[in-house]
Design an enzyme around this catalytic site. Structure first.
Site, PDB file in Angstrom:
ATOM      1  N   ASP A 287      61.601  31.022  -5.470  1.00 52.21           N
ATOM      2  CA  ASP A 287      60.248  30.990  -4.903  1.00 52.21           C
ATOM      3  C   ASP A 287      60.278  30.513  -3.447  1.00 52.21           C
ATOM      4  O   ASP A 287      59.386  29.794  -2.987  1.00 52.21           O
ATOM      5  CB  ASP A 287      59.335  30.100  -5.750  1.00 52.21           C
ATOM      6  CG  ASP A 287      57.884  30.552  -5.703  1.00 52.21           C
ATOM      7  OD1 ASP A 287      57.616  31.601  -5.090  1.00 52.21           O
ATOM      8  OD2 ASP A 287      57.032  29.850  -6.273  1.00 52.21           O
TER       9      ASP A 287
ATOM     10  N   ASN B 296      54.644  40.451   1.199  1.00 53.23           N
ATOM     11  CA  ASN B 296      53.618  39.862   2.077  1.00 53.23           C
ATOM     12  C   ASN B 296      54.130  39.638   3.496  1.00 53.23           C
ATOM     13  O   ASN B 296      54.044  38.546   4.043  1.00 53.23           O
ATOM     14  CB  ASN B 296      53.085  38.550   1.483  1.00 53.23           C
ATOM     15  CG  ASN B 296      54.174  37.519   1.275  1.00 53.23           C
ATOM     16  OD1 ASN B 296      55.360  37.853   1.251  1.00 53.23           O
ATOM     17  ND2 ASN B 296      53.791  36.264   1.126  1.00 53.23           N
TER      18      ASN B 296
ATOM     19  N   ARG C  98      59.609  36.672   5.504  1.00 46.26           N
ATOM     20  CA  ARG C  98      58.775  36.526   6.723  1.00 46.26           C
ATOM     21  C   ARG C  98      59.097  37.550   7.820  1.00 46.26           C
ATOM     22  O   ARG C  98      58.448  37.555   8.851  1.00 46.26           O
ATOM     23  CB  ARG C  98      58.865  35.123   7.329  1.00 46.26           C
ATOM     24  CG  ARG C  98      58.566  33.991   6.369  1.00 46.26           C
ATOM     25  CD  ARG C  98      57.106  33.910   6.025  1.00 46.26           C
ATOM     26  NE  ARG C  98      56.804  32.710   5.243  1.00 46.26           N
ATOM     27  CZ  ARG C  98      56.019  32.705   4.169  1.00 46.26           C
ATOM     28  NH1 ARG C  98      55.457  33.829   3.751  1.00 46.26           N
ATOM     29  NH2 ARG C  98      55.773  31.589   3.527  1.00 46.26           N
TER      30      ARG C  98
END
Lengths: 442, 333
Positions: A322, A112, A82
């Site tokens: 994950d 991402n 993040r």
């Protein structure tokens, strides 16, 4: 119980350290014996049952391992950090604290972020920040397509030279067959690995696994074939292009079957799964628990059992956490509106050890899935207890029980699907580059 | 001797491609071209050989250098040369390729020089006309005069094609130049390597008798000749390479990559060059190595030779079997 983190700074000098009276576990070599490990600076200088047989060395600072397990630091190949971009959900430091508490010394992070990891500067930013923070090592994946848009390829050659270890669009599937075909072909030019989130997007419009449970809860379902269709299609593309493809977090029996057959055919296909898919099933959603809202969704019991079997028989190569931190605002919502994902760094080892405690596989085989196997997949210098190698390892008590409490997690985000679960196996110390960065004084 | 009327070893009516030609046929075309190189260097470049013959340059695709080269070749042989480009043609008004061919055929041209954006279009056209057809490039299929002029350039510099190690680098997938060159060089006994990112290599290309590389430094190792291809942006439907920067970094020819080739390796490029894309400007302009301008010179000579030989062949064919009226006959019937 007193828990401390000590960031390791590259400038710090470390001398020799002796770790004695340890149960040495090295899945890469099959070693499982009582012995000792000697570090010199940032590397392991010797390891084995032959060390210090005459008693603890006097001139070297010595750590008594009390017979606990000393294993290579875990290598977690699927982590969402993040940072940069969504620091309110998670940061490199938060992930580093959480990882080291879970015995993880190497993380590979998804692209991402915001900005997306698709140019050299972001690749270097992540690596530099991780070094400055001095906890777990972080290697980045870079995006396959620009802006994770699924259309235009990124500069894979340049990014690979800059340090991207493999390429993936993260949580997004590369849905267009022509794009994936070109990506696999182009990546083969440089012998690079592509990682796919296998889910046919037109079928994956629901919020949990399709079935009786979803029907009773009145939630829209994602059928298991959403995964199977994409895996089967992608295997055809691997066959066509000769590329290398890794499927992330497989969760269904049929997709696993397809991968098993592709491996028999000799195709360069590998896959991983995450602890929720072998330790939990769709019933964890219970009364709309959004912490159990994952992507792919938690499946039925038969699929869960197939995942366990595939880990055991080697079809599933790797277990990865994950880790997907979400803030409260993203999870305290009606189930359909809540964000997907769960944190997993601190529970990776303990839940993986359930495979051993439940008799599915040996301790070494279970550890291999989180150490040497992921390191080999991405060609990382990690996951081994090897003289001359980096001194990255963890000391844990495999039998010690504890209960997962979301609020007690070191991670900034608390969204664990394992909240309340009693588990076995506790990390007591994590050493990175010869320096103890995490320790528990029991 | 220029204008020699003895029939050559090349006995076809058309020149549609290199594939299928024998070493003798290729050598005949190159030998004839050699004569025209000398002629083109004289003050008076014109001969009467094709006086009274009509050549139509029929270009469905934009071209400056190839069209000019053919036009000059025809004029130096004293033929009447007409240029038809698609912008003015009836194709724009909806006429089909075959209608155009039949219309032009009715005007009794002797040679049609055809360029078309679709592979196979030239051959289709050749089946419908009574004259000779030269393929000046069809889609991603063949561009035979380019391969011949490349071969002539190499032969004049190195004496022979046989045994040379030749690397063809870049956008093989979309390149008719690459295909014609592969056929010609392999036929003549050269050892051909292809160097390209895998997305720019057509499938099964290794079966054309070449060795495939996707690392420039491995592919160029010890090469005698380095042929660069133009990155064909106009044929790039979709995503074959991520960026020009990355392409140049890994596949652009610079002195560093060139350093592994033979010290006297020649650099070739069919033009027009994209400087800083497939070739570094300083390399392209290094006239101790680069024969790019020489290729252009050889182009006119090769095209004169082709026009000369095809016109002769057509003449012989018509002597044997006079053309009565407009009748569409197949080749060799």
């Amino acid at each position: 119980m007193n828990v401390t983190w000590t960031a390791a700074m590259p400038g710090d000098t470390v001398g020799k350290r002796a770790y004695v009276n340890a149960r040495l576990l090295d899945p890469a070599t099959g070693m499982d014996e009582m012995g000792a490990l000697l570090t010199d600076g940032e590397t392991i200088s010797d390891v084995g049952p032959h060390l210090f047989t005459g008693g603890s060395p006097e001139d070297i600072p010595t750590i008594d391992c009390n017979g606990y397990c000393l294993a290579p630091g875990l290598v977690d190949i699927r982590v969402q950090i993040r940072e940069p971009g969504e620091e309110h959900k998670g940061t490199i430091e938060s992930a580093g604290r959480s990882a080291t508490a879970g015995g993880i010394t190497t993380m590979v992070c998804l692209p991402n972020t915001n900005p997306v990891i698709e140019d050299m500067s972001v690749v270097e930013f992540v690596a530099r920040r991780a070094r400055l923070i001095g906890l777990s090592k972080i290697y980045p994946y870079a995006a396959v397509t620009k802006g994770l848009g699924g259309k235009d390829l990124t500069e894979m050659g340049v990014l690979s030279q800059a340090g991207a270890v493999a390429f993936t669009d993260g949580e997004r599937v590369i849905a267009d067959a022509q794009v994936l075909r070109r990506a696999l072909t182009y990546a083969r030019t440089f012998d690079l690995l592509i990682i796919q989130h296998p889910e046919e997007p037109s079928l994956a419009t629901g919020v949990m696994n399709a079935g009786e449970m979803a029907t009773r809860l009145g939630l829209s379902g994602i059928p298991p074939i959403a995964e199977t269709i994409m895996v089967e299609r992608d295997i055809r593309l691997v066959e066509l292009t000769g590329g290398r493809l890794h499927f992330a977090h497989v969760s269904t029996a049929e997709a696993i079957d397809a991968i098993r057959k592709a491996k028999v055919k000799g195709l360069q296909v590998t896959c991983d799964t995450a602890p929720p898919y072998f330790a939990l099933n769709e019933t964890s959603v219970g009364e709309y628990r959004t912490f159990a809202k994952l992507s792919p969704p938690l499946r039925g019991e038969e699929d869960r059992q197939a995942v366990v079997e595939a880990i055991r028989d080697g079809t599933i190569d790797v277990i990865a956490s994950d880790h997907a931190p979400q803030d409260e605002d993203s999870k305290r919502l009606p189930f359909s509106e809540a964000a997907y994902g769960g944190v997993g760094l601190e529970t990776l080892l303990s839940v993986t050890l359930e495979l051993y405690h439940n008799g599915h596989m040996s301790l070494l085989d279970a550890l291999a899935k989180v150490t040497c196997a992921p390191a080999d997949l991405l060609d990382l210098q990690a996951g081994r207890l090897q003289a001359g190698g980096r001194a990255d390892f963890t000391l844990f008590d495999p039998g010690r029980g504890w209960q997962v409490h979301a609020d007690d997690l070191a991670s900034k985000a608390k969204n664990t699907p394992f909240d309340g679960r009693p588990v076995q196996g506790m990390v007591l110390r994590t050493v990175i580059d010869g320096r103890t960065v995490y320790r528990v004084d029991v | 001797m220029v204008g020699d009327s003895a029939s050559s070893d090349f006995q076809h009516r058309h020149l549609l491609g290199i594939e299928g030609l024998s070493p003798q046929e290729i050598t005949a075309l190159l030998d004839k071209s050699e004569q025209y190189v000398d002629q083109n260097r004289q003050a008076d470049k014109k001969v009467d050989l094709l006086r009274g013959r009509t050549i139509i340059n029929l270009f469905f695709e934009n071209s400056t250098r190839t069209r000019t080269s053919f036009e000059l070749a025809g004029k130096r042989l004293s033929a009447d040369v007409i240029n038809m480009s698609v912008a003015q043609s009836a194709i724009k008004k909806g006429e089909t390729l075959i209608d155009t061919a039949m219309t032009l055929n009715a005007m009794h041209p002797d040679i049609l020089v055809v360029r078309h954006g679709e592979s196979g279009a030239t051959q289709l056209l050749a089946e419908k006309v009574n004259c000779a057809v030269i393929n000046a490039g069809d889609g991603s299929h063949e561009h035979p005069t380019q391969a011949l002029l490349d071969a002539l350039t190499i032969r004049r510099r190195r004496g022979n094609l046989e045994g040379l190690l030749i690397a063809i680098c870049g956008d093989i997938l979309h390149s008719r130049v690459a295909r014609s060159n592969i056929h010609l060089l392999v036929t003549m006994g050269a050892q051909v390597r292809l160097v390209a990112p895998l997305t720019l290599l057509p499938s099964s290309v290794a079966q054309m008798g070449v060795e495939v590389f996707h690392d420039m430094k491995k592919g160029l190792q010890d090469c005698d000749i380095v042929m660069m291809l133009r990155l064909q942006n106009e044929r790039m439907e979709g995503n074959f390479i991520p960026s020009i920067r990355e392409y140049f970094l890994f596949f652009g020819l610079d002195y560093d990559k060139l350093s592994v080739a033979k010290p006297d390796a020649l650099i070739m490029h069919p033009g027009p060059t994209n400087r800083g894309v497939e070739i570094d400007s300083v390399v392209a302009d290094d006239f101790s190595r680069s024969v790019i301008r020489e290729q252009v010179e050889m182009g006119v000579a090769v095209r004169m030779a082709c026009l000369d030989i095809l016109a002769q062949n057509l003449q012989e064919e018509r002597l044997k079997k006079p053309l009565k009226a407009l009748r569409f006959e197949k080749e060799n019937t």
